[in-house]
Design a protein around this motif. Structure first.
Motif, PDB file in Angstrom:
ATOM      1  N   ILE A   1       5.148  -3.376 -60.731  1.00 57.91           N
ATOM      2  CA  ILE A   1       6.377  -3.140 -61.255  1.00 57.91           C
ATOM      3  C   ILE A   1       7.134  -4.449 -61.142  1.00 57.91           C
ATOM      4  CG2 ILE A   1       8.338  -1.990 -60.056  1.00 57.91           C
ATOM      5  CD1 ILE A   1       6.505  -0.098 -58.796  1.00 57.91           C
ATOM      6  N   PRO A   2       7.760  -4.777 -62.333  1.00 58.35           N
ATOM      7  CA  PRO A   2       8.590  -6.216 -62.423  1.00 58.35           C
ATOM      8  C   PRO A   2       9.815  -6.065 -61.692  1.00 58.35           C
ATOM      9  CG  PRO A   2       8.741  -4.775 -64.321  1.00 58.35           C
ATOM     10  CD  PRO A   2       7.833  -4.041 -63.397  1.00 58.35           C
TER      11      PRO A   2
ATOM     12  N   VAL B   1      27.647 -23.363 -64.696  1.00 54.58           N
ATOM     13  CA  VAL B   1      28.149 -22.277 -63.966  1.00 54.58           C
ATOM     14  C   VAL B   1      26.947 -21.330 -63.278  1.00 54.58           C
ATOM     15  CG1 VAL B   1      29.622 -20.254 -63.898  1.00 54.58           C
ATOM     16  CG2 VAL B   1      30.134 -22.387 -65.140  1.00 54.58           C
ATOM     17  N   LYS B   2      26.955 -21.210 -62.051  1.00 51.82           N
ATOM     18  CA  LYS B   2      25.851 -20.353 -61.560  1.00 51.82           C
ATOM     19  C   LYS B   2      26.154 -18.769 -61.455  1.00 51.82           C
ATOM     20  CE  LYS B   2      25.278 -24.191 -58.264  1.00 51.82           C
ATOM     21  NZ  LYS B   2      24.999 -24.657 -56.900  1.00 51.82           N
ATOM     22  N   ASN B   3      25.225 -18.415 -61.662  1.00 43.94           N
ATOM     23  CA  ASN B   3      25.294 -16.822 -61.937  1.00 43.94           C
ATOM     24  C   ASN B   3      24.345 -16.170 -61.148  1.00 43.94           C
ATOM     25  OD1 ASN B   3      27.676 -15.953 -63.999  1.00 43.94           O
ATOM     26  ND2 ASN B   3      26.348 -17.458 -64.967  1.00 43.94           N
ATOM     27  N   THR B   4      24.324 -14.743 -60.743  1.00 43.74           N
ATOM     28  CA  THR B   4      23.511 -14.142 -59.920  1.00 43.74           C
ATOM     29  C   THR B   4      23.125 -12.720 -60.559  1.00 43.74           C
ATOM     30  OG1 THR B   4      24.672 -14.594 -57.766  1.00 43.74           O
ATOM     31  CG2 THR B   4      23.295 -12.568 -58.031  1.00 43.74           C
ATOM     32  N   ILE B   5      21.940 -12.335 -60.802  1.00 45.21           N
ATOM     33  CA  ILE B   5      21.256 -11.434 -61.388  1.00 45.21           C
ATOM     34  C   ILE B   5      20.277 -10.745 -60.613  1.00 45.21           C
ATOM     35  CG2 ILE B   5      19.507 -12.746 -62.675  1.00 45.21           C
ATOM     36  CD1 ILE B   5      21.175  -9.684 -64.335  1.00 45.21           C
ATOM     37  N   PHE B   6      20.205  -9.336 -60.575  1.00 48.40           N
ATOM     38  CA  PHE B   6      19.347  -8.543 -59.811  1.00 48.40           C
ATOM     39  C   PHE B   6      18.744  -7.393 -60.701  1.00 48.40           C
ATOM     40  CE2 PHE B   6      22.021 -10.145 -56.340  1.00 48.40           C
ATOM     41  CZ  PHE B   6      21.079 -10.690 -55.514  1.00 48.40           C
ATOM     42  N   ALA B   7      17.700  -7.744 -61.352  1.00 47.54           N
ATOM     43  CA  ALA B   7      17.331  -6.911 -62.424  1.00 47.54           C
ATOM     44  C   ALA B   7      15.737  -6.255 -61.929  1.00 47.54           C
ATOM     45  CB  ALA B   7      17.070  -7.637 -63.877  1.00 47.54           C
ATOM     46  N   LYS B   8      15.817  -5.177 -62.020  1.00 51.91           N
ATOM     47  CA  LYS B   8      14.193  -4.189 -61.793  1.00 51.91           C
ATOM     48  C   LYS B   8      13.885  -3.324 -62.918  1.00 51.91           C
ATOM     49  CE  LYS B   8      14.812  -3.676 -56.882  1.00 51.91           C
ATOM     50  NZ  LYS B   8      14.551  -2.967 -55.813  1.00 51.91           N
ATOM     51  N   ARG B   9      15.001  -3.732 -63.974  1.00 47.12           N
ATOM     52  CA  ARG B   9      14.664  -3.221 -65.577  1.00 47.12           C
ATOM     53  C   ARG B   9      15.283  -4.243 -66.592  1.00 47.12           C
ATOM     54  NH1 ARG B   9      18.111   2.287 -66.778  1.00 47.12           N
ATOM     55  NH2 ARG B   9      20.092   1.555 -66.334  1.00 47.12           N
ATOM     56  N   SER B  10      15.063  -3.965 -67.839  1.00 49.33           N
ATOM     57  CA  SER B  10      15.432  -4.757 -68.713  1.00 49.33           C
ATOM     58  C   SER B  10      17.130  -4.923 -68.834  1.00 49.33           C
ATOM     59  CB  SER B  10      15.240  -4.091 -70.268  1.00 49.33           C
ATOM     60  OG  SER B  10      13.753  -4.475 -70.451  1.00 49.33           O
TER      61      SER B  10
ATOM     62  N   ALA C   1      11.305  -2.248 -72.879  1.00 49.37           N
ATOM     63  CA  ALA C   1      11.722  -1.948 -71.615  1.00 49.37           C
ATOM     64  C   ALA C   1      10.764  -0.932 -70.899  1.00 49.37           C
ATOM     65  CB  ALA C   1      13.075  -1.179 -71.880  1.00 49.37           C
ATOM     66  N   GLY C   2      10.797  -1.128 -69.597  1.00 45.35           N
ATOM     67  CA  GLY C   2       9.858  -0.250 -69.003  1.00 45.35           C
ATOM     68  C   GLY C   2       8.558  -0.988 -68.675  1.00 45.35           C
ATOM     69  N   GLY C   3       7.871   0.021 -67.917  1.00 44.75           N
ATOM     70  CA  GLY C   3       6.419  -0.554 -67.789  1.00 44.75           C
ATOM     71  C   GLY C   3       6.100  -1.568 -66.844  1.00 44.75           C
ATOM     72  N   ARG C   4       5.475  -2.676 -67.387  1.00 51.71           N
ATOM     73  CA  ARG C   4       5.392  -3.963 -66.610  1.00 51.71           C
ATOM     74  C   ARG C   4       6.502  -5.007 -67.185  1.00 51.71           C
ATOM     75  NH1 ARG C   4       0.266  -2.255 -66.724  1.00 51.71           N
ATOM     76  NH2 ARG C   4      -0.505  -3.546 -68.930  1.00 51.71           N
TER      77      ARG C   4
ATOM     78  N   VAL D   1      17.819   2.822 -70.427  1.00 46.33           N
ATOM     79  CA  VAL D   1      16.628   2.101 -70.060  1.00 46.33           C
ATOM     80  C   VAL D   1      17.046   0.597 -69.922  1.00 46.33           C
ATOM     81  CG1 VAL D   1      14.930   3.383 -71.195  1.00 46.33           C
ATOM     82  CG2 VAL D   1      16.282   1.552 -72.410  1.00 46.33           C
ATOM     83  N   CYS D   2      18.260   0.206 -69.788  1.00 41.10           N
ATOM     84  CA  CYS D   2      18.751  -1.229 -69.888  1.00 41.10           C
ATOM     85  C   CYS D   2      19.948  -1.407 -68.892  1.00 41.10           C
ATOM     86  CB  CYS D   2      18.931  -1.947 -71.154  1.00 41.10           C
ATOM     87  SG  CYS D   2      17.540  -2.157 -72.281  1.00 41.10           S
ATOM     88  N   ASP D   3      20.101  -2.434 -68.119  1.00 40.04           N
ATOM     89  CA  ASP D   3      21.495  -2.689 -67.442  1.00 40.04           C
ATOM     90  C   ASP D   3      22.166  -3.324 -68.336  1.00 40.04           C
ATOM     91  OD1 ASP D   3      20.647  -1.152 -65.094  1.00 40.04           O
ATOM     92  OD2 ASP D   3      19.521  -3.059 -64.211  1.00 40.04           O
ATOM     93  N   ASN D   4      23.759  -3.012 -68.212  1.00 38.70           N
ATOM     94  CA  ASN D   4      24.509  -3.959 -69.081  1.00 38.70           C
ATOM     95  C   ASN D   4      25.170  -4.812 -68.367  1.00 38.70           C
ATOM     96  OD1 ASN D   4      24.265  -2.586 -71.947  1.00 38.70           O
ATOM     97  ND2 ASN D   4      25.121  -0.877 -70.853  1.00 38.70           N
TER      98      ASN D   4
END
Length: 556
Positions: free
Chosen positions: A338-339, A355-364, A472-475, A494-497
């Motif tokens: 699970i990616p 510029v520093k940015n933060t991202i928490f992604a468990k899907r595309s 998107a999805g899977g691995r 299926v994607c976070d915006n």
């Protein structure tokens, strides 16, 4: 008697000068290694140099998982390599190049790299001792040491008899000069010219291989010096080098015949150069070296890899010093199917004022925003940090937690003029390779900038929806940037915006490059036309047409 005393004085003076040069040289090298740590090299890279660096990587390249040429070019990884390349030897920079193109999936290997990088970063004297030993190998501007080592198996094995005869002829002419001066001097001059001409001809044919033999000798002495360094933290590697070195005792014997053990460029180096030209000493010695090479080429490769590995990790430690305390983290890499991709205050390490940015992604992830707002830079930052984490175990972020990924991109594509392929054909082929790679039994991290921009709007949106939904999805986690706001609605299951914004005033546009959740809502293209002085009737009609389309779904 006076001549003998004079000659003895000259030899003694030259010896003293040689000793002084060596001591002074060693002092300068140590200071140089101390000063350059944590800085970026000002070394220039020709196309020939960059091409030669690939040889070792091509020899050990994995068909899958390694960084392919499209991704390497998309992410401008040559520039990243140049910043990272604080290696001190040819074998080190070739190994570092390969390391940067080979994401690691083995937790044990990355743990070992972390141990060594941290050790070299925090123990200056031990690091300098390692680098000082490796420094004597030197660098090569034109040829890959690994490629030449490999090509040595193709060198024609020649007899030394012609060289022995040329030496004998020179000796005979010199002896003759004592009894028949005129004839002897002419004969000696003739033999010298013959020796020089034949030497230069054969030397030009063997230049790369003779240089390689010199590098091998330096590699052997560097590994011997490392074995004597008595640094417990690298004892596994020094022990290996010591064991491998035993196979090359006769290879090293009389090393001065082929080349200097340390490339100092002092008087003795110059003297030996002329002696080799006259007596063909290096050509004779090289032929005997080939016999040893034939028996122990695999052990030589292991020596190359071990020395290169240590040099590359010293460079990785220098990279951390370059980033600075608090500007990088040790990544946490997660096993499983699970990616996940989580990075806090992440930035691109090559930007001067990032510029520093933060991202928490468990899907595309789907990125929107206007041109120059920061989408492409963010994609590259996310990709580069994933790669750095799985190679030199360093992330330019406050924290980084992610899966072990194979990394691919489709971003900076061009028409293939030679292959008569349009941009669209090049693009769909590039995307297809990502599709195929995503079937591998590891997680995939991919980056797509303006998917299918090479076709018309209706087909682009329809096809893009299916392409991105398929990734998107899977691995797989796919980071994609687009101007098509429609996709943010079509793919929101299926994607976070995420999006970037800008502020447009009457006379300027300002970008803050801050990543925000949600889709882009601002429409600033027409405002930019007005700001840049387009006629009022153009901007007003454009604004009216856009509002009409958004209201009715039809263009007026």
């Amino acid at each position: 008697m006076e001549y003998i005393v004079f000659a003895a004085v000259i030899l003694l003076a030259l010896s003293a000068k040689g000793c002084y040069d060596k001591l002074n040289y060693k002092k300068k090298v140590r200071q140089q290694l101390r000063n350059q740590f944590g800085t970026v090299s000002d070394e220039t890279y020709s196309e020939e140099k960059l091409s030669s660096l690939k040889s070792y990587f091509e020899a050990v390249r994995r068909p899958a998982y390694d960084i392919d040429d499209i991704t390497w070019n998309d992410l401008e990884l040559e520039e990243l390599f140049m910043v990272l390349n604080r290696t001190v030897s040819a074998v080190g920079e070739e190994y570092l190049y390969s390391m940067l193109r080979k994401p690691e999936f083995d937790t044990g290997e990355l743990t070992e790299r972390e141990r060594l990088i941290s050790f070299f970063l925090n123990n200056e004297e031990s690091r300098i001792a390692v680098q000082e030993a490796l420094y004597q190998i030197g660098k090569n501007k034109y040829h890959s040491v690994y490629a030449c080592m490999d090509y040595m198996k193709n060198v024609k094995r020649a007899s030394n008899l012609p060289h022995y005869l040329s030496i004998a002829a020179l000796a005979a002419a010199i002896v003759l000069a004592f009894f028949m001066p005129a004839i002897g001097v002419v004969a000696a001059c003739g033999v010298l010219v013959f020796n020089l001409v034949t030497y230069m001809k054969r030397r030009s044919e063997m230049e790369a291989y003779l240089n390689t033999a010199t590098y091998i000798i330096r590699l052997l002495y560097a590994s011997e010096a490392l074995a004597k360094s008595d640094i417990p933290e690298i004892s596994v590697y020094t022990g290996r080098l010591k064991m491998l070195n035993r196979h090359f005792a006769s290879f090293k014997r009389n090393f001065w015949i082929v080349g200097s053990r340390k490339p100092t460029g002092d008087f003795m180096d110059l003297f030996m150069t002329y002696l080799r030209m006259l007596l063909h000493l290096d050509l004779i010695k090289f032929n005997s070296m080939l016999k040893i090479y034939d028996r122990h080429s695999e052990e030589l490769k292991q020596l190359y890899e071990t020395a290169g590995y240590l040099d590359a990790l010293c460079a990785a430690a220098s990279f951390r010093a370059f980033l600075g305390t608090g500007e990088y983290c040790v990544p946490e890499l997660v096993e499983g199917s699970i990616p996940v991709y989580e990075a806090e205050e992440m930035y691109h390490p090559l930007l001067e004022k990032p510029v520093k940015n933060t991202i928490f992604a468990k899907r595309s992830v789907l990125l929107t925003g206007s041109n120059a707002s920061g989408k492409s830079t963010f994609l590259k930052a996310a990709a580069v940090n994933a790669l750095l984490s799985q190679t030199v175990h360093t992330a330019a972020a406050k924290s980084y937690r992610a899966s072990y990924f194979q990394i691919l991109s489709s971003m900076a594509l061009r028409d293939n003029m030679q292959g008569s392929e349009s941009y669209f054909i090049v693009e769909i082929k590039s995307l297809k390779r990502i599709y195929e790679a995503a079937q591998a039994p590891v997680c995939t991290l991919c980056f797509v900038d303006e998917v299918l921009r090479g076709t018309n709007t209706v087909e682009r949106i329809a096809a893009s929806r299916e392409v991105l939904a398929g990734l998107a999805g899977g691995r797989t986690i796919c980071f994609s940037a687009t101007h098509d706001i429609e996709l943010t609605y079509l793919l929101e299951q299926v994607c976070d915006n995420y999006h970037f914004e800008e502020t447009v005033t009457d006379d300027c546009v300002k970008f803050d490059y801050v990543l925000r959740k949600g889709r882009a809502v601002s429409r600033n293209a027409i405002k930019l036309l007005r700001m840049l002085g387009y006629p009022e009737e153009v901007t007003e009609h454009a604004e009216s047409s856009a509002e009409h389309f958004l209201t009715t779904g039809e263009w007026q």
